[in-house]
Enzyme design. Structure first.
Site, PDB file in Angstrom:
ATOM      1  N   ARG A  58      16.165  13.125  -6.860  1.00 28.36           N
ATOM      2  CA  ARG A  58      16.739  14.323  -7.728  1.00 28.36           C
ATOM      3  C   ARG A  58      16.507  15.512  -7.144  1.00 28.36           C
ATOM      4  O   ARG A  58      17.221  16.595  -7.437  1.00 28.36           O
ATOM      5  CB  ARG A  58      16.137  14.059  -9.176  1.00 28.36           C
ATOM      6  CG  ARG A  58      17.108  12.941  -9.833  1.00 28.36           C
ATOM      7  CD  ARG A  58      16.544  13.040 -11.409  1.00 28.36           C
ATOM      8  NE  ARG A  58      15.219  12.302 -11.162  1.00 28.36           N
ATOM      9  CZ  ARG A  58      14.678  11.485 -12.154  1.00 28.36           C
ATOM     10  NH1 ARG A  58      15.334  11.364 -13.198  1.00 28.36           N
ATOM     11  NH2 ARG A  58      13.353  10.995 -11.862  1.00 28.36           N
ATOM     12  N   LYS A 167       9.839  -3.748  -9.502  1.00 24.94           N
ATOM     13  CA  LYS A 167       9.475  -4.020 -10.844  1.00 24.94           C
ATOM     14  C   LYS A 167       9.132  -2.729 -11.745  1.00 24.94           C
ATOM     15  O   LYS A 167       8.771  -1.706 -10.913  1.00 24.94           O
ATOM     16  CB  LYS A 167       8.172  -4.964 -10.634  1.00 24.94           C
ATOM     17  CG  LYS A 167       6.724  -4.362 -10.006  1.00 24.94           C
ATOM     18  CD  LYS A 167       5.715  -5.142 -10.254  1.00 24.94           C
ATOM     19  CE  LYS A 167       5.073  -4.722 -11.428  1.00 24.94           C
ATOM     20  NZ  LYS A 167       3.956  -3.616 -11.316  1.00 24.94           N
ATOM     21  N   ASP A 196       8.588  -8.716  -6.046  1.00 23.10           N
ATOM     22  CA  ASP A 196       7.267  -8.647  -6.681  1.00 23.10           C
ATOM     23  C   ASP A 196       6.470  -8.646  -5.532  1.00 23.10           C
ATOM     24  O   ASP A 196       6.541  -9.818  -4.752  1.00 23.10           O
ATOM     25  CB  ASP A 196       7.123 -10.010  -7.619  1.00 23.10           C
ATOM     26  CG  ASP A 196       5.662 -10.021  -8.178  1.00 23.10           C
ATOM     27  OD1 ASP A 196       4.688  -9.375  -7.493  1.00 23.10           O
ATOM     28  OD2 ASP A 196       5.552 -10.512  -9.296  1.00 23.10           O
ATOM     29  N   HIS A 197       5.742  -7.525  -5.026  1.00 21.07           N
ATOM     30  CA  HIS A 197       5.189  -7.558  -3.758  1.00 21.07           C
ATOM     31  C   HIS A 197       4.078  -8.534  -3.563  1.00 21.07           C
ATOM     32  O   HIS A 197       3.754  -8.635  -2.329  1.00 21.07           O
ATOM     33  CB  HIS A 197       4.691  -6.034  -3.455  1.00 21.07           C
ATOM     34  CG  HIS A 197       3.120  -5.624  -4.073  1.00 21.07           C
ATOM     35  ND1 HIS A 197       3.256  -5.100  -5.588  1.00 21.07           N
ATOM     36  CD2 HIS A 197       2.051  -5.628  -3.653  1.00 21.07           C
ATOM     37  CE1 HIS A 197       2.113  -4.953  -5.754  1.00 21.07           C
ATOM     38  NE2 HIS A 197       1.197  -5.121  -4.835  1.00 21.07           N
ATOM     39  N   LYS A 201       2.398 -11.116   0.048  1.00 19.86           N
ATOM     40  CA  LYS A 201       1.388 -11.092   0.565  1.00 19.86           C
ATOM     41  C   LYS A 201       0.949 -12.427   1.336  1.00 19.86           C
ATOM     42  O   LYS A 201       1.462 -13.511   0.988  1.00 19.86           O
ATOM     43  CB  LYS A 201       0.159 -10.958  -0.444  1.00 19.86           C
ATOM     44  CG  LYS A 201       0.234  -9.722  -1.172  1.00 19.86           C
ATOM     45  CD  LYS A 201      -1.015  -9.713  -2.160  1.00 19.86           C
ATOM     46  CE  LYS A 201      -0.907  -8.205  -2.885  1.00 19.86           C
ATOM     47  NZ  LYS A 201      -1.659  -7.187  -2.389  1.00 19.86           N
ATOM     48  N   GLU A 235      -8.808  -4.794 -10.748  1.00 19.56           N
ATOM     49  CA  GLU A 235      -8.597  -3.459 -10.025  1.00 19.56           C
ATOM     50  C   GLU A 235      -9.922  -2.797 -10.223  1.00 19.56           C
ATOM     51  O   GLU A 235     -10.238  -2.728 -11.654  1.00 19.56           O
ATOM     52  CB  GLU A 235      -7.259  -2.816 -10.073  1.00 19.56           C
ATOM     53  CG  GLU A 235      -6.241  -3.618  -9.660  1.00 19.56           C
ATOM     54  CD  GLU A 235      -5.120  -2.613  -9.988  1.00 19.56           C
ATOM     55  OE1 GLU A 235      -4.695  -2.039  -9.114  1.00 19.56           O
ATOM     56  OE2 GLU A 235      -4.515  -2.739 -10.882  1.00 19.56           O
ATOM     57  N   ASP A 254       2.617  -4.680 -16.585  1.00 21.93           N
ATOM     58  CA  ASP A 254       2.198  -4.218 -15.207  1.00 21.93           C
ATOM     59  C   ASP A 254       1.905  -5.178 -14.391  1.00 21.93           C
ATOM     60  O   ASP A 254       2.328  -5.129 -13.112  1.00 21.93           O
ATOM     61  CB  ASP A 254       1.359  -2.921 -15.257  1.00 21.93           C
ATOM     62  CG  ASP A 254       1.205  -2.406 -13.875  1.00 21.93           C
ATOM     63  OD1 ASP A 254       2.348  -2.049 -13.234  1.00 21.93           O
ATOM     64  OD2 ASP A 254       0.209  -2.142 -13.550  1.00 21.93           O
ATOM     65  N   HIS A 259       3.132 -10.194 -11.280  1.00 23.04           N
ATOM     66  CA  HIS A 259       2.062 -10.863 -10.183  1.00 23.04           C
ATOM     67  C   HIS A 259       1.272 -11.974 -10.599  1.00 23.04           C
ATOM     68  O   HIS A 259       1.438 -13.088  -9.960  1.00 23.04           O
ATOM     69  CB  HIS A 259       1.022  -9.668  -9.716  1.00 23.04           C
ATOM     70  CG  HIS A 259       1.819  -8.391  -9.453  1.00 23.04           C
ATOM     71  ND1 HIS A 259       2.893  -8.401  -8.972  1.00 23.04           N
ATOM     72  CD2 HIS A 259       1.237  -7.253  -9.683  1.00 23.04           C
ATOM     73  CE1 HIS A 259       3.077  -7.013  -8.545  1.00 23.04           C
ATOM     74  NE2 HIS A 259       2.366  -6.323  -9.030  1.00 23.04           N
ATOM     75  N   LYS A 359      -7.537  -3.075 -15.060  1.00 21.35           N
ATOM     76  CA  LYS A 359      -8.198  -1.907 -14.374  1.00 21.35           C
ATOM     77  C   LYS A 359      -9.480  -1.503 -14.679  1.00 21.35           C
ATOM     78  O   LYS A 359     -10.301  -1.663 -15.769  1.00 21.35           O
ATOM     79  CB  LYS A 359      -7.171  -0.588 -14.615  1.00 21.35           C
ATOM     80  CG  LYS A 359      -5.526  -1.032 -14.173  1.00 21.35           C
ATOM     81  CD  LYS A 359      -5.048   0.294 -13.906  1.00 21.35           C
ATOM     82  CE  LYS A 359      -3.612   0.174 -13.314  1.00 21.35           C
ATOM     83  NZ  LYS A 359      -3.311  -0.433 -12.101  1.00 21.35           N
TER      84      LYS A 359
HETATM   85  C1  BG6 Z   1       1.369  -2.834  -8.896  1.00 26.77           C
HETATM   86  C2  BG6 Z   1       1.111  -1.991 -10.329  1.00 26.77           C
HETATM   87  O1  BG6 Z   1       2.509  -3.775  -9.196  1.00 26.77           O
HETATM   88  O2  BG6 Z   1       0.512  -3.569  -8.358  1.00 26.77           O
HETATM   89  C3  BG6 Z   1      -0.163  -1.281 -10.142  1.00 26.77           C
HETATM   90  O3  BG6 Z   1       2.243  -1.266 -10.766  1.00 26.77           O
HETATM   91  C4  BG6 Z   1      -1.336  -2.122  -9.242  1.00 26.77           C
HETATM   92  O4  BG6 Z   1      -0.787  -0.745 -11.167  1.00 26.77           O
HETATM   93  C5  BG6 Z   1      -0.889  -2.674  -8.027  1.00 26.77           C
HETATM   94  O5  BG6 Z   1      -2.348  -1.259  -9.093  1.00 26.77           O
HETATM   95  C6  BG6 Z   1      -1.844  -3.572  -7.343  1.00 26.77           C
HETATM   96  O6  BG6 Z   1      -1.189  -4.084  -6.112  1.00 26.77           O
HETATM   97  P1  BG6 Z   1      -2.189  -4.439  -5.096  1.00 26.77           P
HETATM   98  O7  BG6 Z   1      -1.242  -5.214  -3.975  1.00 26.77           O
HETATM   99  O8  BG6 Z   1      -3.228  -3.411  -4.393  1.00 26.77           O
HETATM  100  O9  BG6 Z   1      -3.167  -5.603  -5.663  1.00 26.77           O
END
Ligand code: BG6
Length: 513
Positions: A58, A167, A196-197, A201, A235, A254, A259, A359
């Site tokens: 934007r 996501k 979903d990253h 991994k 985290e 989240d 995940h 967190k």
């Molecule tokens: C993201 C969340 O999908 O994953 C974040 O939105 C989180 O809040 C993150 O910090 C954690 O990813 P990773 O790969 O660092 O465990």
């Protein structure tokens, strides 16, 4: 992709010329993850030779300013150094396209820009649209990709458009369902990659290999030998600068919905009949569908939410969630959630699956712990001098990626004493460091049309189906039932009790050294 080597480095598949368009190009994810991933793929020669990147955002900035932003992001976040030669190769193919996400005119202009690039390349190119914006604008982007004809470009050919959707995929079951309806109207499922990253991994991909390429686990991977499964994704960081997003989200949306539930599905699923994407995703969906609905009426001590109070993290004072930037002082968003779930199926009947994520916890750790049943108390078990610990299989997703098996052993000496010992495998020790980032794997797979490591529409909805009632209940209760924990600890006491009541305890944290 699980079943072959990356496309251009050994298999026969070849990625066609590509134009990657990132929506949300000025955002944090582009800087921290997407640009570095694209750069590292290019450095490894895994992108097609003719590959362009268009940032769509934007803010009205020039091509030059966008390139500078990308360069800065790479300097800060790339896992490998940026030499001039590799940057120069990439830089000339980077453009910026400013526009609102609901402005069909800007999508038509984008389409023209893409056609011009194609003319310049003198060949057809596939478009990979990466929707990496705040979730509130997913809908207009997807609708406009359809309306402008970008979604249907080269339909039915190897250069058909593809779309990656970040996501969170919806806020609850009904919004996820609405998103799926729009997607189904505008795209074929084969063009869609819900990311979903965690699935990118290395250790998560390796989970299927450990389970199904070894014969020793399958016979004991069930209710007869497993007494519980724990999944922790913790985290140590707080919400940082993402308060605005996070406060509308919370730990359940989240982290758990995506995940953590993906880790559960991969741990609990039945062996797929083949490694093709649909077989694997069918089994994951079946596992998720077997989850028993959570009891949400009244207070259920097996569904826990909490938010972090002030505390000490790595010896430094950390402020409470309610004092973080962008968080309303009366927020009731949970920064921690823990659940006890059961799967109502033949394999897992009666085995608790404990999930937790939060967190500002004691450390960053993602781990699956499979705890086995105790051996019969015939020999060592009967004597209080012999402490027989349960066998554990600890699958460490991050950090210190690896697998550890805990067994009981005799300590050396004349007296017979037992002590748990570890059989440990570490990825880095065995394979060295510098493995590709999750986003590299996933972008490459999407470019090649491989959906194995992406979430199917029904999978997302099944996971929401379990959790939406919990979210609704929390929303109606407000502050009532929202626990708290000091920053830098392992979460609220209620989460320890959740396991103690069934004779278990959280393992993660205790097994790290
Ligand atoms: C993201 C969340 O999908 O994953 C974040 O939105 C989180 O809040 C993150 O910090 C954690 O990813 P990773 O790969 O660092 O465990």
């Amino acid at each position: 992709m699980i079943n072959s080597t990356p496309s251009n480095s050994g298999s026969t598949r070849k990625t066609p010329p590509t134009i990657i368009v990132i929506f949300g190009a000025s955002g944090d994810l582009t800087a921290r993850k997407l640009a570095p991933a694209i750069f590292n793929l290019s450095k490894d020669g895994l992108l097609p030779q003719r590959c362009f990147l268009i940032g769509y955002g934007r803010s009205v900035i020039s091509n030059g300013e966008f390139k500078n932003d990308i360069k800065k992001a790479l300097d800060l976040h790339s896992r490998r150094k940026i030499e001039d030669s590799s940057w120069n190769a990439l830089e000339k193919n980077i453009f910026f396209h400013a526009g609102a996400y609901d402005d069909i005119g800007r999508f038509s202009a984008l389409k023209e820009k893409i056609s011009k690039i194609e003319e310049q390349m003198e060949c057809k190119a596939q478009c990979l649209f990466y929707v990496s914006t705040p979730p509130g604008v997913f809908m207009p982007i997807l609708e406009n990709l359809g309306e402008s004809g970008l979604a249907k470009r080269h339909k039915g050919t190897e250069t058909a458009s593809k779309v990656i959707i970040e996501k969170p995929f919806g806020r609850d079951l009904s919004t996820a369902h609405e998103l799926n309806l729009v997607i189904n109207r505008r795209f074929d499922e084969s063009q869609v990659f819900r990311i979903d990253h965690y699935l990118g991994k290395e250790t998560v991909q390796s989970l299927l290999v450990q389970r199904f390429a070894n014969s020793i686990f399958e016979p004991v991977w069930n209710r007869n030998y497993v007494s519980s499964v724990q999944i922790t994704v913790s985290e140590d960081l707080g919400v940082g600068s993402r308060g605005g997003y996070y406060d509308r989200s919370g730990a359940l949306r989240d982290m758990i919905q995506n995940h953590v539930m993906q880790l559960l599905a991969l741990t609990a699923m039945e062996p797929p009949s083949s490694l093709d994407p649909e077989s694997i995703r069918d089994e994951k969906v079946k596992a998720l569908k077997a989850l028993k609905p959570l009891v949400i009426e009244g207070y259920n001590p097996e569904v826990i939410r909490a938010s972090y109070a002030a505390g000490l993290v790595d010896g430094l004072p950390a402020k409470a969630y309610l004092k973080e930037d962008g968080i309303p002082p009366d927020s009731v968003t949970e920064t921690y959630a823990a659940l006890k779930l059961y799967l109502d199926n033949w394999r897992w009947k009666g085995v608790p699956f404990y999930l937790r994520s939060g967190k500002r916890l004691a450390m960053k750790a993602s781990e699956i712990v499979v705890q086995f049943t105790r051996p019969p108390a015939i020999l060592f078990g009967q004597d209080s001098r012999f402490k027989v610990s349960p066998n554990l299989l600890v699958i460490r997703i991050q950090p210190n990626e690896g697998i550890t098996m805990f067994l009981n052993s005799k300590t050396p000496g004349l007296e017979t004493k037992l002590q748990p010992i570890k059989l440990a495998f570490g990825y880095e020790t065995t394979f060295g460091s510098n493995t590709p980032e999750a986003y590299e794997r996933l972008i490459l797979d999407a470019l090649n049309g491989d959906g194995t490591l992406f979430i199917r529409g029904d999978e997302a909805e099944t996971s929401w189906g379990l959790l939406s009632p919990v979210l609704e209940c929390w929303e109606s209760k407000g502050k009532d039932g929202l626990d708290s924990y000091a920053s830098g600890t392992w979460g609220p006491l209620a989460a320890d009790k959740l396991l103690l009541n069934s004779g278990h305890e959280w393992i993660t944290g205790k097994t790290y050294e």
